[in-house]
Enzyme design. Structure first.
Site, short mmCIF file in Angstrom:
data_model
loop_
_atom_site.label_atom_id
_atom_site.label_comp_id
_atom_site.label_asym_id
_atom_site.label_seq_id
_atom_site.Cartn_x
_atom_site.Cartn_y
_atom_site.Cartn_z
N LYS A 22 2.23 2.02 -5.25
CA LYS A 22 2.99 1.60 -6.12
C LYS A 22 2.55 2.15 -7.70
O LYS A 22 2.89 2.29 -8.78
CB LYS A 22 3.49 -0.17 -6.05
CG LYS A 22 3.95 -0.20 -5.24
CD LYS A 22 4.37 -1.56 -5.28
CE LYS A 22 3.06 -2.55 -4.41
NZ LYS A 22 2.48 -1.73 -3.50
N GLY A 29 -4.12 -5.32 -4.40
CA GLY A 29 -5.21 -3.97 -4.81
C GLY A 29 -4.41 -3.11 -5.10
O GLY A 29 -3.66 -2.45 -4.53
N HIS A 30 -5.42 -2.67 -6.69
CA HIS A 30 -4.98 -0.72 -6.81
C HIS A 30 -6.51 -0.24 -7.38
O HIS A 30 -7.03 -1.05 -7.58
CB HIS A 30 -3.33 -0.98 -7.84
CG HIS A 30 -3.67 -1.62 -8.61
ND1 HIS A 30 -2.00 -3.07 -8.13
CD2 HIS A 30 -4.74 -2.54 -9.68
CE1 HIS A 30 -2.76 -4.02 -9.52
NE2 HIS A 30 -3.49 -4.03 -10.47
N GLN A 58 2.23 -5.72 -2.69
CA GLN A 58 2.77 -5.87 -1.35
C GLN A 58 4.19 -5.20 -1.08
O GLN A 58 4.23 -4.26 -1.74
CB GLN A 58 2.83 -7.59 -0.65
CG GLN A 58 1.29 -8.86 -0.64
CD GLN A 58 1.18 -9.11 -2.00
OE1 GLN A 58 1.68 -9.78 -2.88
NE2 GLN A 58 -0.15 -8.81 -2.57
N ASP A 68 0.96 -1.34 0.12
CA ASP A 68 -0.13 0.44 0.24
C ASP A 68 0.84 1.17 0.11
O ASP A 68 0.26 2.34 0.83
CB ASP A 68 -0.89 0.02 0.82
CG ASP A 68 -1.46 -1.06 1.01
OD1 ASP A 68 -2.56 -1.93 0.17
OD2 ASP A 68 -1.94 -1.61 2.24
P1 IMP Z 1 -2.34 -12.92 2.51
O1 IMP Z 1 -1.43 -12.50 1.61
O2 IMP Z 1 -4.13 -12.89 2.09
O3 IMP Z 1 -1.68 -14.13 3.23
O4 IMP Z 1 -2.77 -12.11 4.19
C1 IMP Z 1 -0.96 -12.27 4.71
C2 IMP Z 1 -0.51 -10.67 5.02
O5 IMP Z 1 -0.01 -9.81 4.20
C3 IMP Z 1 -1.78 -9.85 6.23
O6 IMP Z 1 -1.06 -9.06 7.07
C4 IMP Z 1 -2.04 -8.81 4.52
O7 IMP Z 1 -2.92 -7.94 5.15
C5 IMP Z 1 -0.87 -8.20 4.40
N1 IMP Z 1 -1.07 -8.40 2.38
C6 IMP Z 1 -1.40 -9.25 1.79
N2 IMP Z 1 -1.51 -8.45 0.34
C7 IMP Z 1 -1.86 -7.23 0.81
C8 IMP Z 1 -1.55 -5.89 -0.59
O8 IMP Z 1 -1.22 -5.69 -1.35
N3 IMP Z 1 -1.54 -4.63 1.35
C9 IMP Z 1 -1.01 -4.82 2.23
N4 IMP Z 1 -1.07 -5.81 3.17
C10 IMP Z 1 -1.40 -6.95 1.93
#
Ligand code: IMP
Length: 432
Positions: A16, A40-41, A225, A13
């Site tokens: 990017k 997510g964007h 991420q 977040d």
């Molecule tokens: P997962 O990727 O759904 O397994 O989540 C694992 C961790 O990564 C959690 O703390 C999510 O909130 C975080 N996370 C996964 N994708 C994103 C992203 O695009 N932005 C921010 N945090 C993310």
């Protein structure tokens, strides 16, 4: 031409999408290399706000080919939904410009059910995943029992594989977690249907990129991420299950390091994190609300995928040092500087105190990390609204000083500063 990378330097977040959008105009191919629809964007098409989770945001630039790379885990239902949403808005999502690596892995409803069941089981120790099935899909990949996207053009083999996969996961779901089983026949029928629509998009990812690079094309690797969520180099176990780092871009795309040009680290001017895990500079109370925003704007600090309010805090330079080391960053793009306007004094974490010792890294042990205290230097703030500034010289002296401080402390140059969500709200930096 080369392969440039856009990498998140914090916990995701960072904004990017903004710099991706800027560089996309010049790119021939934009490729996602890790993660899945946990990302997510938010993009704006003809004044309409639209959220993408899986398809590279470059898709809105006509003439750019978008690739979902080998390191990505793909929920085909989500991919088709996003394609339909884009097509409705007149965006070409045909197989000529949207490609899917045969080596990407498929996410199934069983992965999503397992993600939820495991989070429930973790209780207070939950990771706070996005519950999109990301972890379980990567678990299967590493256990060598995953389902690769290449199966999408072998419908019978796919249907059989999905049927067996759902039945196997049903045993785990029911016997271990006491959850309801999934309907294996219905899921395999769904996947046969998805296969028909997605098979024309399949490509050999590494071959396609090698060919492009050999022919002088510009490839942009769009990170999802951030470095602190990396499976190896993040705050394990409070991380995602893939490598959102420069190394992950290479393995996720199947190209070697000699092709790499710029490695752009996107750093938000403050910190945020969604989900659980250590966060040394975290704030609460009024200042946190101030940094987070109310949620009324799409760029406020609320998860694009989950809608959860993000945890927020001051900028942590140890995090940026870590990102520099892990990714060999060639530059930073500093985002959301405008959000700090109006804060009289801005603390920046320059080091941690661990048992009386000043350290400039993140200890790998969570216990030690929990004992770290932030050491702050306080920089003077600025009152002016900077959202309309387009030239470095027009930034208030203290805003400029804030960015210069990041450059001095990290020894990494800053190439752009973003001062608002709009496409044009960027300040190019040449001589910081
Ligand atoms: P997962 O990727 O759904 O397994 O989540 C694992 C961790 O990564 C959690 O703390 C999510 O909130 C975080 N996370 C996964 N994708 C994103 C992203 O695009 N932005 C921010 N945090 C993310």
């Amino acid at each position: 031409m080369s392969l440039d990378m856009i990498i998140g330097t914090q916990w995701g977040d960072e904004g990017k999408g903004h710099i991706t959008d800027l560089l996309a105009a010049k790119a021939d191919i934009i490729a996602r290399f890790s993660g899945g629809d946990n990302a997510g964007h938010t993009i704006t098409i003809a004044g309409e706000v639209f959220k993408l989770h899986l398809i590279p945001s470059g898709i809105i630039h006509p003439g750019v080919t978008c690739l979902i790379g080998s390191g990505v885990v793909v929920n085909p239902a989500v991919m088709l939904r996003e394609m339909a949403g884009l097509a409705q808005r007149g965006v070409d999502v045909g197989p000529g410009r949207l490609k899917l690596s045969r080596k990407a892995h498929l996410i199934t409803p069983a992965h999503i059910a397992l993600d939820k069941a495991r989070e429930k089981e973790r209780g207070a120790g939950a990771i706070g995943t996005t519950q999109r099935g990301i972890g379980p899909a990567y678990t299967d990949k590493v256990a060598r029992s995953g389902l690769r996207a290449g199966l999408l053009d072998k419908p019978e083999e796919l249907a059989e594989a999905i049927y067996a996969h759902i039945n196997e996961k049903n045993r785990i779901l029911t016997e271990l977690y006491g959850e309801e089983p999934l309907d294996a026949t219905a899921v395999s029928a769904d996947y046969a249907h998805y296969a028909q629509q997605l098979a024309p998009h399949l490509v050999e990812c590494g071959l396609m990129l090698d060919d492009a690079l050999q022919n002088g094309r510009f490839v942009l690797a769009e990170g999802a991420q951030g470095t602190l969520l990396d499976i190896d180099h993040g705050t394990y176990p409070f991380v995602t299950s893939s490598a959102p780092t420069a190394g992950g871009a290479l393995t996720g795309l199947g190209v070697g390091p000699k092709n790499v040009g710029r490695i752009i680290g996107v750093a938000k001017a403050f910190s945020s994190r969604v989900g659980s895990g250590p966060f040394i500079t975290e704030l609460d109370g009024e200042l946190a609300m101030r940094l987070r925003g109310t949620g009324a704007n799409p760029w406020d600090e609320y998860g694009t995928t989950t809608g959860r309010p993000r945890r927020v805090g001051w900028l942590d330079l140890n995090v940026l040092h870590h990102a520099r080391r892990v990714n060999s960053l060639t530059e930073f793009v500093v985002t959301k500087l405008d959000i700090l306007s109006g804060i009289a004094e801005i603390p920046v974490c320059v080091a941690y105190d661990l048992h009386g010792q000043r350290i400039n890294y993140l200890p790998s042990s969570l216990e030690e990390l929990a004992q770290c205290q932030p050491i702050y230097e306080t920089l003077p703030g600025w009152d002016e609204d900077i959202m309309q500034v387009r030239h470095l010289a027009d930034l208030p002296a203290n805003a400029r000083r804030y960015v210069e401080f990041i450059v001095e402390q990290t020894a990494v140059p800053v190439s752009h500063i973003s001062v608002g969500p709009g496409r044009e709200q960027f300040i190019p930096v040449t001589n910081l």
